[in-house]
Design an enzyme around this catalytic site. Structure first.
Site, PDB file in Angstrom:
ATOM      1  N   TRP A 207       0.752  -1.216   0.039  1.00 57.39           N
ATOM      2  CA  TRP A 207      -0.028  -0.013   0.304  1.00 57.39           C
ATOM      3  C   TRP A 207       0.976   1.310  -0.066  1.00 57.39           C
ATOM      4  CZ3 TRP A 207      -4.802   2.212   0.724  1.00 57.39           C
ATOM      5  CH2 TRP A 207      -4.829   3.618   1.505  1.00 57.39           C
TER       6      TRP A 207
ATOM      7  N   ASN B 297       0.425   5.597   0.826  1.00 50.90           N
ATOM      8  CA  ASN B 297      -0.545   6.841   0.763  1.00 50.90           C
ATOM      9  C   ASN B 297       0.708   7.982   0.520  1.00 50.90           C
ATOM     10  OD1 ASN B 297      -0.038   5.593   3.832  1.00 50.90           O
ATOM     11  ND2 ASN B 297      -0.541   7.794   4.310  1.00 50.90           N
ATOM     12  N   ASP B 298       0.755   8.889   1.492  1.00 53.65           N
ATOM     13  CA  ASP B 298       1.582  10.252   1.050  1.00 53.65           C
ATOM     14  C   ASP B 298       2.950  10.108   0.563  1.00 53.65           C
ATOM     15  OD1 ASP B 298      -0.700  10.480   3.015  1.00 53.65           O
ATOM     16  OD2 ASP B 298       0.662  11.562   4.304  1.00 53.65           O
TER      17      ASP B 298
ATOM     18  N   GLN C 246       4.426   6.983   1.924  1.00 51.47           N
ATOM     19  CA  GLN C 246       4.110   6.346   3.153  1.00 51.47           C
ATOM     20  C   GLN C 246       3.700   4.787   2.567  1.00 51.47           C
ATOM     21  OE1 GLN C 246       2.869   7.689   6.684  1.00 51.47           O
ATOM     22  NE2 GLN C 246       4.900   7.947   5.954  1.00 51.47           N
TER      23      GLN C 246
ATOM     24  N   TRP D 270      -3.814   0.180   4.572  1.00 54.50           N
ATOM     25  CA  TRP D 270      -2.736   1.210   5.476  1.00 54.50           C
ATOM     26  C   TRP D 270      -2.399   0.413   6.627  1.00 54.50           C
ATOM     27  CZ3 TRP D 270      -2.343   3.261  10.510  1.00 54.50           C
ATOM     28  CH2 TRP D 270      -1.628   4.335  10.660  1.00 54.50           C
TER      29      TRP D 270
ATOM     30  N   SER E 229       4.296  10.833   7.868  1.00 55.06           N
ATOM     31  CA  SER E 229       5.061  11.571   6.705  1.00 55.06           C
ATOM     32  C   SER E 229       5.942  12.858   7.116  1.00 55.06           C
ATOM     33  CB  SER E 229       3.705  12.455   6.146  1.00 55.06           C
ATOM     34  OG  SER E 229       2.994  11.383   5.150  1.00 55.06           O
TER      35      SER E 229
ATOM     36  N   ARG F 254       2.499  16.453  13.384  1.00 54.45           N
ATOM     37  CA  ARG F 254       2.957  15.486  12.419  1.00 54.45           C
ATOM     38  C   ARG F 254       3.235  16.375  11.221  1.00 54.45           C
ATOM     39  NH1 ARG F 254      -2.488  13.824  13.140  1.00 54.45           N
ATOM     40  NH2 ARG F 254      -3.710  13.776  11.447  1.00 54.45           N
ATOM     41  N   ASP F 255       3.820  15.717  10.167  1.00 54.37           N
ATOM     42  CA  ASP F 255       4.294  16.043   8.691  1.00 54.37           C
ATOM     43  C   ASP F 255       5.167  17.363   8.818  1.00 54.37           C
ATOM     44  OD1 ASP F 255       2.205  13.850   8.489  1.00 54.37           O
ATOM     45  OD2 ASP F 255       0.641  15.015   8.281  1.00 54.37           O
TER      46      ASP F 255
HETATM   47  C1  FRU Z   1      -2.080  11.841   5.572  1.00 49.49           C
HETATM   48  C2  FRU Z   1      -1.664  11.259   6.937  1.00 49.49           C
HETATM   49  C3  FRU Z   1      -0.555  11.924   7.557  1.00 49.49           C
HETATM   50  C4  FRU Z   1       0.392  11.042   8.286  1.00 49.49           C
HETATM   51  C5  FRU Z   1       0.292   9.950   7.363  1.00 49.49           C
HETATM   52  C6  FRU Z   1       0.339   8.564   8.034  1.00 49.49           C
HETATM   53  O1  FRU Z   1      -2.776  11.030   4.698  1.00 49.49           O
HETATM   54  O2  FRU Z   1      -2.636  10.830   7.756  1.00 49.49           O
HETATM   55  O3  FRU Z   1      -1.057  13.011   8.232  1.00 49.49           O
HETATM   56  O4  FRU Z   1       1.619  11.421   8.427  1.00 49.49           O
HETATM   57  O5  FRU Z   1      -1.024   9.911   6.635  1.00 49.49           O
HETATM   58  O6  FRU Z   1       0.372   7.579   7.010  1.00 49.49           O
END
Ligand code: FRU
Length: 735
Positions: free
Chosen positions: A300, A302-303, A319, A327, A360, A422-423
């Site tokens: 999988w 994501n970001d 991610q 996820w 992230s 985060r991020d």
């Molecule tokens: C956004 C998010 C971020 C986090 C990440 C975790 O999609 O929720 O805020 O860092 O994904 O996978």
């Protein structure tokens, strides 16, 4: 049998049943008959007592509102403490019964918390056994799985069962069903089962069953735990095989330890080692693999994370759950490219550690070696990421070759501000000669803020200001913030700062190195669906002939690819800009020029007046991967219509709107004209209109054999100024 089950679900009554049941030709002795303590098939809990809100008035008949699909319960009803969502709490208590069999078996699922989310067995006033669900972090599955307790030592004693939900956060609920006394030993669950490997190849291939129960799998090398992942291991037939990269430990002894495994599971014995991805014959040409959108080989994504240009390569981290189709287990996957179009996946670079999973973050080139991680005059590449444990902190890793990364021994660099921080996204702010970070910080009651922090060495940070919201103080920016400066109409003297975040909305404003002052409330970013958590590249080299560097963004493109050993992808690389509109400057999105290298065959059409009923100009073009560019004056047409392999793209001049697969977005005419660009890949379309003011990403699973393209007008004649159709090739082939 049904009748007996129903009767038995009256827990006490069940225990008085002592007869032999004649079945076709066989006889089951009374002392071995199963005693159903509760099957939760009725509309009420019968003699069980519910307190609090979590359990409602009676058993659930399936998935509750806002819950992921629940599976694996027996019959029609089960206990589901998601009544009122995760936040509700309560207890559900059986009346007393006497223990008459060696085992109590049950089905259990939901959140994992032995104390707050538990199925408990009480014997003579003492808590003697407990069980909980499998999920402790977002993602996961609502599936109930069988478990049992050995209760032989309590035979003849008075007992009761209590289902407890005292958890309110994410996964704050439990699913329970089919609680049975039995003498036939359920399949034994073994704990901490291990298999040893002497590492002689790059990968260990783990069998994955999508949606199966999650087991904690620990990789130990020479006795030392390296990484723990929650994995839906397949006990028999695997849906797909997840490669675990163990190349860093060649020649050493690695152990895989699984916390719980049914005794007949082949999960560990089926693991093989090899240097290639398993079943990779059709790697990158799978029917649902985006052909010019990055996606990981397996697992999988994501970001997008850590997007940076370093040593002649674009780097894309992401991610990644290497061990699941959904996820979880956040790692930073890594890919590199010379042109942002052709990517080579290199493997995972940041693995979950004792500070938590790797959420992230970003990357920057530390040109002046302010961090001191540079070597031999080489500027280091710095990754800044969220370690999402408890506490959730910001940490740093560095590299001088863009391949191997070392986590900083002084981590974390930023302690937890609130649990939801985060991020981090960092830029170099030249006028004040410092690093500037935007960080999402969730304040109490889910209030979204962006904290702005500054640093001179990337290691020590202090909070300079907090963006609480728009000029009216309304919070509007969520996770994954990004901040950068863009010229208006490509004019280097008129610039605006853009502050944007995960849903792509943005604010324009000014920034002095400490404080961002927004000019107005939120503005819409992308106008489509399934686009999230985008990030822009850092350190893209200046383009010859331009006064400003390009600001290029990639988002997470949320197309599900069911049946594939991978899921989700990235969007096209998008060049961002600002152009003047009646309302002031607004952001534009354009596909990067590098995408032109995908073109294999171009169909150019003469300018034409297109009237309803005219033959389809695209009749002769058959293409799976395709880029369409059109410019027209709408004339008297009511609708200008493209059908690209069943995806309808319709422009409505009267409303100045565009609709893509039924999803409508504003698309103003520019100087009386409209220009539309359509990219169609196996996992969706991305449509650009109104000089980039309108960007409509649309996740979609195309049918490979449909290669038809249509172009027509309805209601009147449009003046088509130019029309080009480009057949495209896969980006997975080397350029
Ligand atoms: C956004 C998010 C971020 C986090 C990440 C975790 O999609 O929720 O805020 O860092 O994904 O996978």
């Amino acid at each position: 049998m049904n009748f007996i089950k129903r009767m038995n679900s009256l827990a006490n009554l069940a225990l008085t049943l002592a007869w032999t049941i004649g079945t076709a030709g066989s006889t089951l002795l009374a002392q071995d008959a199963e005693i159903v303590i509760a099957d939760f098939e009725g509309s009420s809990y019968l003699d069980w007592k519910a307190n609090g809100q979590a359990f409602g008035d009676g058993p659930a008949k399936g998935t509750l509102p806002n819950q992921m699909a629940v599976e694996g319960f027996s019959g029609k009803g089960f206990v589901n403490s998601f009544v009122g969502g995760d936040k509700s709490m309560g207890t559900l208590v059986s009346s007393d019964f006497s223990i008459q069999r060696n085992y109590i078996s049950f089905l259990i699922g939901g959140g994992k918390d032995e104390e707050k989310l538990a199925l408990q067995l009480w014997v003579e006033g003492k808590l003697v056994r407990k069980a909980t669900g499998p999920n402790s972090s977002p993602g996961g599955s609502e599936k109930l799985a069988p478990e049992f307790w050995d209760v032989a030592e309590f035979i003849g004693k008075k007992a009761s069962i209590r289902i407890v939900d005292q958890a309110a956060g994410s996964w704050g609920h439990l699913n329970v069903d089919h609680i049975v006394q039995t003498n036939s030993k359920p399949l034994q669950t073994q704990h901490d089962v291990e298999r040893k490997f002497v590492v002689d190849a790059r990968y260990l291939h783990l069998p994955i069953k999508n949606g199966g129960p999650k087991r904690m799998v620990t990789l130990l090398v020479e006795g030392k735990p390296i990484v723990r992942n929650e994995i839906e291991l397949a006990d028999d037939q695997a849906d797909w095989w997840a490669p675990m990269d163990v190349s860093a430990w060649m020649g050493k002894t690695a152990v895989l330890r699984v916390d719980k495994l049914p005794s007949n599971s082949t999960a560990l014995t089926s693991i093989e080692a090899s240097n290639a991805i398993k079943n990779s014959e059709n790697l990158y040409s799978e029917t649902q693999r985006g052909q010019f959108h990055f996606s990981p080989m397996r697992g999988w994504n994501n970001d997008p994370n850590g997007m940076v240009y370093y040593n002649g390569e674009y780097h894309l981290f992401f991610q990644h759950n290497p061990y699941g189709w959904s996820w979880g287990n956040m790692h930073w996957g890594h890919a590199v490219s010379k042109d942002m179009v052709h990517w080579e996946e290199l493997g995972d670079k940041l693995l979950p550690d004792e500070q938590g999973p790797m959420f992230s973050g970003c990357a920057v080139v530390d040109w002046k070696n302010s961090s001191g991680f540079g070597k031999d005059g080489k500027p280091p590449l710095i990754l800044l990421y969220t370690a999402a444990g408890n506490p959730t902190v910001q940490s740093l890793a560095w590299s001088t070759d863009g391949r191997s990364f070392t986590k900083y021994s002084g981590n974390p660099i930023i302690p937890q501000i609130t649990a939801g921080n985060r991020d981090p996204k960092v830029i170099w702010h030249a006028p004040t000669k410092q690093w500037v970070m935007v960080l999402y910080v969730e304040k109490p009651a889910g209030r979204h803020t962006v904290h702005i922090l500054t640093s001179t060495d990337l290691k020590q940070w202090k909070v300079a200001s907090v963006v609480e919201g728009d000029p009216m103080g309304r919070p509007f920016l969520f996770e994954c913030p990004d901040m950068f400066e863009l010229p208006v109409d490509g004019n280097g003297r008129d610039k605006r700062w853009v502050l944007t975040a995960a849903n792509s909305e943005y604010a324009l404003g000014s920034f002095d190195g400490k404080k961002f002052v927004p000019e107005q409330t939120r503005l819409a970013g992308h106008r489509g669906r399934g686009f999230y958590a985008a990030q822009t590249f850092s350190d893209i080299p200046p383009t010859v002939g331009r006064t400003d560097d390009r600001r290029i963004q990639i988002g997470w493109f949320q197309t599900e690819t069911r049946g594939m050993p991978f899921n989700q992808s990235m969007t096209l690389p998008l060049e961002l800009g600002l152009i003047t509109t009646e309302d002031g400057p607004r952001m534009t999105f354009q596909p990067v020029k590098e995408l032109q290298s995908l073109r294999t065959r171009t169909h150019n059409f003469n300018a034409m007046d297109l009237s309803p009923g005219a033959p389809n100009p695209l009749d002769k073009v058959k293409a799976e991967l395709v880029e369409v560019r059109v410019e027209f004056e709408p004339g008297t047409a009511h609708e200008i219509v493209f059908n690209i392999r069943d995806v309808m793209v319709i422009y409505y001049p009267a409303k100045q709107e565009i609709s893509v697969a039924g999803h409508t977005a504003p698309a103003p005419l520019r100087d009386g004209k409209q220009s539309i660009i359509i990219y169609c890949d196996r996992i969706g379309t991305e449509v650009f209109a109104s000089d980039g003011l309108t960007y409509v990403p649309t996740p979609y699973n195309t049918k490979a054999d449909n290669k038809n393209l249509y172009f027509e007008t309805r209601g009147g004649t449009a003046k088509v100024l130019s029309l080009e159709v480009h057949e495209l090739k896969s980006a997975w082939n080397k350029p």
